[in-house]
Design a protein around this motif. Structure first.
Motif, short mmCIF file in Angstrom:
data_model
loop_
_atom_site.label_atom_id
_atom_site.label_comp_id
_atom_site.label_asym_id
_atom_site.label_seq_id
_atom_site.Cartn_x
_atom_site.Cartn_y
_atom_site.Cartn_z
N VAL A 99 7.01 -0.95 -0.96
CA VAL A 99 6.51 -1.41 -2.34
C VAL A 99 5.53 -2.54 -1.79
N GLY A 100 6.00 -3.55 -1.12
CA GLY A 100 5.11 -4.73 -0.76
C GLY A 100 3.93 -4.34 -0.11
N LYS A 101 3.72 -3.61 0.70
CA LYS A 101 2.57 -3.14 1.34
C LYS A 101 1.69 -2.16 0.21
N LEU A 102 2.42 -1.51 -0.40
CA LEU A 102 1.69 -0.74 -1.15
C LEU A 102 1.10 -1.40 -2.52
N VAL A 161 3.57 2.63 -9.37
CA VAL A 161 4.69 1.64 -8.53
C VAL A 161 4.80 0.54 -9.16
N LEU A 162 3.56 -0.05 -9.20
CA LEU A 162 3.46 -1.58 -10.02
C LEU A 162 4.17 -1.39 -11.44
N TYR A 163 3.78 -0.37 -12.00
CA TYR A 163 4.12 -0.28 -13.53
C TYR A 163 5.73 -0.01 -13.66
N LEU A 164 6.45 0.81 -12.51
CA LEU A 164 7.75 0.94 -12.33
C LEU A 164 8.48 -0.30 -12.13
#
Length: 292
Positions: A99-102, A161-164
């Protein structure tokens, strides 16, 4: 199964190797129809969708049931393994995300990248559409984008993913990790042979002495370590596995309650009725009627 077979099972770290430019992987149509052999952890966020089937997830100190259509959210702190109901083949799609890198390209608070709060005894890793419709929909969309690989899918996945993650922090605004031995991989490693044995043999008679022997501990020491790692004693944990499997059978089969009791390891039908009612507040017959 012999002591040597069980005691060789490690707590598998299951590290995930990502591409540096887009740290997201999908493994579609993975079939789970085998007995739980060992628990494992990933060093990233793991999302899943149950395409077909039903069963239980053993996730750290929790035993959670799943069914077709459910989604799964597991962070990097909880060892886990899926187990299909007897005679049922479960099919999943699994997604692994750094998640951090994405999300590094987004100008948002870094705390939003943190997946560590979403775990623990009170966190429900298995999410139905009725439970959290927006979270459920976001996970399904992420899985579908990675499966279909349409134009601009990587941008869409990053945004989803940000939304999640924003949704997760909306629904769990006060989620904090309990930094205690309940989430100690070393403690879980020590009792993993016992956890694995319980999940494989829950329908048989299991003695505490046998579990302690599998972990090369005395019975008193085993009880203490087990409680520190799981938050309940070995027999209560065994009961939770048996009841979870019994509920699946009640919901999804036409077997009689006494047949289900015998098949899930209860010594007598009266024992099954007593334990079931003390846990759920209703009889197995009432529970089956409510579920249908």
């Amino acid at each position: 199964m012999t002591k040597n077979q069980i005691s060789t099972y490690p707590l598998d770290p299951a590290l995930v190797e990502f591409q540096t430019t887009f740290p997201a992987l999908i493994f579609p149509d993975i079939v789970h129809d085998h007995k739980i052999a060992t628990l494992h952890m990933h060093d990233c966020l793991e999302l899943g969708t149950c395409i077909a089937g039903e069963g239980i997830f053993v996730i750290a100190n929790k035993v959670l049931s799943y069914k077709t259509g459910d989604v799964i959210f597991i962070n990097d702190r909880e060892p886990h393994r899926a187990q299909s109901r007897e005679g049922v083949e479960s099919v999943f799609s699994w997604v692994y995300l750094d998640v951090g890198k994405l999300l590094a390209q987004f100008s948002v608070e870094v705390s939003v990248f943190d997946i560590s709060p979403f775990c623990g005894k009170m966190f429900e890793n298995v999410i139905s559409e009725a439970m959290l419709p927006d979270v459920h929909a976001a996970i399904v969309l992420i899985v579908n984008e990675l499966r279909e690989v349409k134009l601009h899918y990587q941008r869409v996945v990053r945004s989803l993913v940000l939304y999640l993650m924003l949704l997760m922090y909306r629904h769990f605004p006060h989620a904090y990790v309990q930094h205690d031995e309940s989430f100690s991989s070393s403690s879980l490693t020590r009792i993993n042979p016992a956890l694995s044995y319980i999940c494989i043999n829950f329908n048989n008679k299991i003695e505490i002495s046998a579990l302690a022997s599998l972990c090369s501990m005395s019975i008193p020491h085993f009880r203490r370590i087990f409680y520190k790692a799981i938050g309940k004693n070995p027999l209560d944990y065994l009961l939770s596995v048996r009841l979870a499997m019994a509920c699946l059978e009640l919901k999804s089969s036409n077997k009689s309650a006494d047949h289900i009791a015998a098949g899930t390891g209860f010594p007598t039908f009266s024992c099954f009725l007593r334990k079931f009612k003390s846990t759920y507040g209703i009889t197995p017959h009432q529970w089956r009627r409510n579920e249908h």
